[in-house]
Design a protein around this motif. Structure first.
Motif, PDB file in Angstrom:
ATOM      1  N   PRO A 148       0.831  -1.203   0.000  1.00 44.97           N
ATOM      2  CA  PRO A 148       0.000   0.000   0.000  1.00 44.97           C
ATOM      3  C   PRO A 148       0.868   1.256   0.000  1.00 44.97           C
ATOM      4  O   PRO A 148       1.879   1.336   0.693  1.00 44.97           O
ATOM      5  CB  PRO A 148      -0.799  -0.136   1.301  1.00 44.97           C
ATOM      6  N   GLY A 149       0.481   2.240  -0.812  1.00 48.18           N
ATOM      7  CA  GLY A 149       1.219   3.490  -0.894  1.00 48.18           C
ATOM      8  C   GLY A 149       2.390   3.457  -1.855  1.00 48.18           C
ATOM      9  O   GLY A 149       3.018   4.491  -2.089  1.00 48.18           O
ATOM     10  N   SER A 150       2.688   2.308  -2.438  1.00 49.82           N
ATOM     11  CA  SER A 150       3.835   2.210  -3.342  1.00 49.82           C
ATOM     12  C   SER A 150       3.422   2.533  -4.775  1.00 49.82           C
ATOM     13  O   SER A 150       2.239   2.526  -5.127  1.00 49.82           O
ATOM     14  CB  SER A 150       4.439   0.805  -3.289  1.00 49.82           C
ATOM     15  N   THR A 151       4.412   2.822  -5.627  1.00 53.03           N
ATOM     16  CA  THR A 151       4.191   3.062  -7.054  1.00 53.03           C
ATOM     17  C   THR A 151       4.673   1.853  -7.840  1.00 53.03           C
ATOM     18  O   THR A 151       5.820   1.428  -7.693  1.00 53.03           O
ATOM     19  CB  THR A 151       4.938   4.317  -7.526  1.00 53.03           C
ATOM     20  N   VAL A 152       3.798   1.300  -8.628  1.00 51.61           N
ATOM     21  CA  VAL A 152       4.129   0.134  -9.444  1.00 51.61           C
ATOM     22  C   VAL A 152       4.449   0.613 -10.858  1.00 51.61           C
ATOM     23  O   VAL A 152       3.636   1.299 -11.486  1.00 51.61           O
ATOM     24  CB  VAL A 152       2.969  -0.871  -9.466  1.00 51.61           C
ATOM     25  N   THR A 153       5.621   0.262 -11.354  1.00 49.87           N
ATOM     26  CA  THR A 153       6.044   0.639 -12.711  1.00 49.87           C
ATOM     27  C   THR A 153       6.191  -0.621 -13.552  1.00 49.87           C
ATOM     28  O   THR A 153       6.894  -1.553 -13.161  1.00 49.87           O
ATOM     29  CB  THR A 153       7.375   1.402 -12.683  1.00 49.87           C
ATOM     30  N   VAL A 154       5.508  -0.643 -14.694  1.00 47.31           N
ATOM     31  CA  VAL A 154       5.609  -1.777 -15.612  1.00 47.31           C
ATOM     32  C   VAL A 154       5.961  -1.255 -16.997  1.00 47.31           C
ATOM     33  O   VAL A 154       5.752  -0.076 -17.311  1.00 47.31           O
ATOM     34  CB  VAL A 154       4.301  -2.590 -15.670  1.00 47.31           C
ATOM     35  N   VAL A 155       6.489  -2.152 -17.817  1.00 46.12           N
ATOM     36  CA  VAL A 155       6.851  -1.811 -19.199  1.00 46.12           C
ATOM     37  C   VAL A 155       5.957  -2.615 -20.139  1.00 46.12           C
ATOM     38  O   VAL A 155       5.848  -3.839 -20.008  1.00 46.12           O
ATOM     39  CB  VAL A 155       8.335  -2.115 -19.477  1.00 46.12           C
ATOM     40  N   VAL A 156       5.312  -1.928 -21.064  1.00 48.18           N
ATOM     41  CA  VAL A 156       4.488  -2.577 -22.085  1.00 48.18           C
ATOM     42  C   VAL A 156       5.269  -2.537 -23.394  1.00 48.18           C
ATOM     43  O   VAL A 156       5.660  -1.471 -23.873  1.00 48.18           O
ATOM     44  CB  VAL A 156       3.140  -1.858 -22.250  1.00 48.18           C
ATOM     45  N   SER A 157       5.519  -3.707 -23.949  1.00 47.83           N
ATOM     46  CA  SER A 157       6.249  -3.796 -25.213  1.00 47.83           C
ATOM     47  C   SER A 157       5.366  -4.464 -26.260  1.00 47.83           C
ATOM     48  O   SER A 157       4.569  -5.355 -25.944  1.00 47.83           O
ATOM     49  CB  SER A 157       7.552  -4.579 -25.036  1.00 47.83           C
ATOM     50  N   ALA A 158       5.499  -4.018 -27.508  1.00 47.24           N
ATOM     51  CA  ALA A 158       4.685  -4.551 -28.604  1.00 47.24           C
ATOM     52  C   ALA A 158       5.534  -4.650 -29.857  1.00 47.24           C
ATOM     53  O   ALA A 158       6.472  -3.873 -30.064  1.00 47.24           O
ATOM     54  CB  ALA A 158       3.466  -3.676 -28.850  1.00 47.24           C
ATOM     55  N   GLU A 159       5.188  -5.619 -30.702  1.00 43.67           N
ATOM     56  CA  GLU A 159       5.935  -5.855 -31.945  1.00 43.67           C
ATOM     57  C   GLU A 159       4.951  -6.268 -33.026  1.00 43.67           C
ATOM     58  O   GLU A 159       4.049  -7.088 -32.788  1.00 43.67           O
ATOM     59  CB  GLU A 159       6.985  -6.933 -31.715  1.00 43.67           C
ATOM     60  N   ASP A 160       5.098  -5.695 -34.240  1.00 40.49           N
ATOM     61  CA  ASP A 160       4.205  -6.035 -35.339  1.00 40.49           C
ATOM     62  C   ASP A 160       4.880  -5.701 -36.661  1.00 40.49           C
ATOM     63  O   ASP A 160       5.511  -4.646 -36.790  1.00 40.49           O
ATOM     64  CB  ASP A 160       2.890  -5.260 -35.222  1.00 40.49           C
ATOM     65  N   PRO A 161       4.764  -6.590 -37.664  1.00 40.13           N
ATOM     66  CA  PRO A 161       5.408  -6.302 -38.955  1.00 40.13           C
ATOM     67  C   PRO A 161       4.785  -5.128 -39.697  1.00 40.13           C
ATOM     68  O   PRO A 161       5.442  -4.496 -40.522  1.00 40.13           O
ATOM     69  CB  PRO A 161       5.214  -7.614 -39.739  1.00 40.13           C
TER      70      PRO A 161
END
Length: 400
Positions: free
Chosen positions: A182-195
């Motif tokens: 509780p009270g923390s900051t969650v950081t995530v990375v979203v990566s995507a790939e498409d031709p």
């Protein structure tokens, strides 16, 4: 008469004549057609009527692909119909088509047209290979041949395979089941790939915290990675969860979603613990044993309990639960050394730990050692009904 040579006679009106403009007749580029009339008495017109028919060379046939239209983009596995239209001033004798991917022939068909006609449309069909890569080219070719053997080909129609699959997208920086405080900051990375190029990336948080963002990628790129932050409320409880979702849209408009991450809120509430004797007494007997009951409870699960003793003697034992439970009781059988002097005090302290590692505030109970005096009874006492007597009891030591 053709070129002043007799060629045809007709006795029934209307008088008509069909002829073929052979190269010999059309050597000068025209054919002289003359006619004379003869009546029933045999009288013949003195002067023939003549006309000249201009002969043009036999032209080559023409061919076009009328379906599918230019710019058509088929999908992998799609069936495509191809319509070929051929024309000729004399007659179309053959229509052919083929569909190729690079050097690989997908389909090729030749159809003879009999009898030959000045105009003919033929429809063919092929299936785009399932493994055709988005953006790859399927080349459609068409040709025709006339009765004179002259051939013509239509311009190659290039069909670009449409991208029907969404981007490959994933969320990193956290894993499902990972607890957030509780009270923390969650950081995530979203990566995507498409031709076809990633055109936008979106992120959605729900559950204990709500957030939503979508970021455009201009120009579209084949590989993209960007980070997103979400703050867990300080008042979040261990019964709540943070749900993280992400998606990406490619340049063709196809959308794909990442696997959802489920992050439980970390347990910051400590368990409670209590301690008592099984008998309810506050004394121990030197040389005997005492049963100490430790009871623990937690909003999620108690993982272990511990009992220790200090003072007249020492004791320490920790017991882990095979399966953590929200409440649990453990009974400890503690041997009291015979050397403990009468009146000595021993303090038992109970502790508990939950599955998140939170520890309870210790609970204690103090017990006093009391020696047990021996009793000696006389061997026997015989009484008759209605009589009374005295039974002697002897203490081994003076009563306290």
């Amino acid at each position: 008469f053709l070129n002043d040579t007799f060629a045809f006679a007709d006795r029934i009106a209307p008088f008509t004549m069909d002829f073929v403009a052979t190269p010999a007749l059309a050597a000068t580029g025209q054919i002289k057609v003359s006619a004379v009339a003869t009546d029933t008495s045999g009288n013949r017109s003195p002067v023939p009527v003549s006309t000249f028919v201009a002969v043009v060379p036999d032209g080559a046939p023409t061919v076009t692909v009328t379906q599918p239209p230019p710019g058509f983009t088929p999908a992998p596995g799609q069936r495509v119909e191809v319509t070929v239209r051929a024309t000729d001033d004399v007659g179309v004798a053959q229509v052919s088509y083929s569909a190729r991917r690079g050097q690989v022939v997908i389909d090729a068909v030749t159809r003879a047209i009999a009898p030959a006609v000045p105009e003919r449309s033929e429809t063919f069909a092929f299936n785009v290979p399932l493994d055709a890569a988005p953006g790859s080219i399927v080349a459609v070719q068409a040709s025709t041949r006339d009765t004179a053997g002259q051939q013509s080909a239509a311009p190659v129609l290039e069909l670009r395979v449409r991208d029907t699959a969404g981007p490959a997208v994933e969320i990193t920086g956290a894993t499902s089941g990972q607890r957030v405080r509780p009270g923390s900051t969650v950081t995530v990375v979203v990566s995507a790939e498409d031709p076809s190029g990633v055109a936008s990336i979106g992120f959605v948080a729900s559950g204990v915290a709500v957030a939503s963002q979508q970021r455009a990628v201009t120009p579209a790129q084949n590989r993209v990675a960007t980070s997103f932050d979400v703050v867990v409320p300080a008042g979040a409880t261990s019964a709540e969860r943070l749900l993280l979702d992400a998606f990406a849209v490619d340049g063709a408009g196809n959308r794909a979603d990442a696997a959802r991450l489920i992050l439980p809120v970390a347990d910051q509430q400590a368990p409670t613990v209590a301690v008592r004797t099984a008998s309810g007494l506050s004394t121990v007997v030197p040389g005997g044993s005492v049963a100490i009951v430790v009871t623990a409870a937690d909003d999620l699960a108690v993982s272990s309990v511990r009992l220790s003793a200090a003072g007249a003697f020492v004791f320490d034992e920790t017991r882990s639960l095979p399966v953590p439970q929200s409440s649990h009781s453990e009974t400890f059988a503690v041997a009291v050394p015979a050397t403990v002097p009468d009146g000595a005090t021993v303090t038992f302290t109970a502790r508990a730990t939950d599955a998140s590692g939170n520890q309870a505030t210790p609970a204690s109970i103090s017990l006093t050692a009391r020696a047990v005096s021996t009793l000696t009874l006389q061997p026997s006492l015989l009484l008759l009904a209605g009589d009374s007597g005295t039974l002697s009891v002897t203490l081994g030591a003076p009563a306290p």
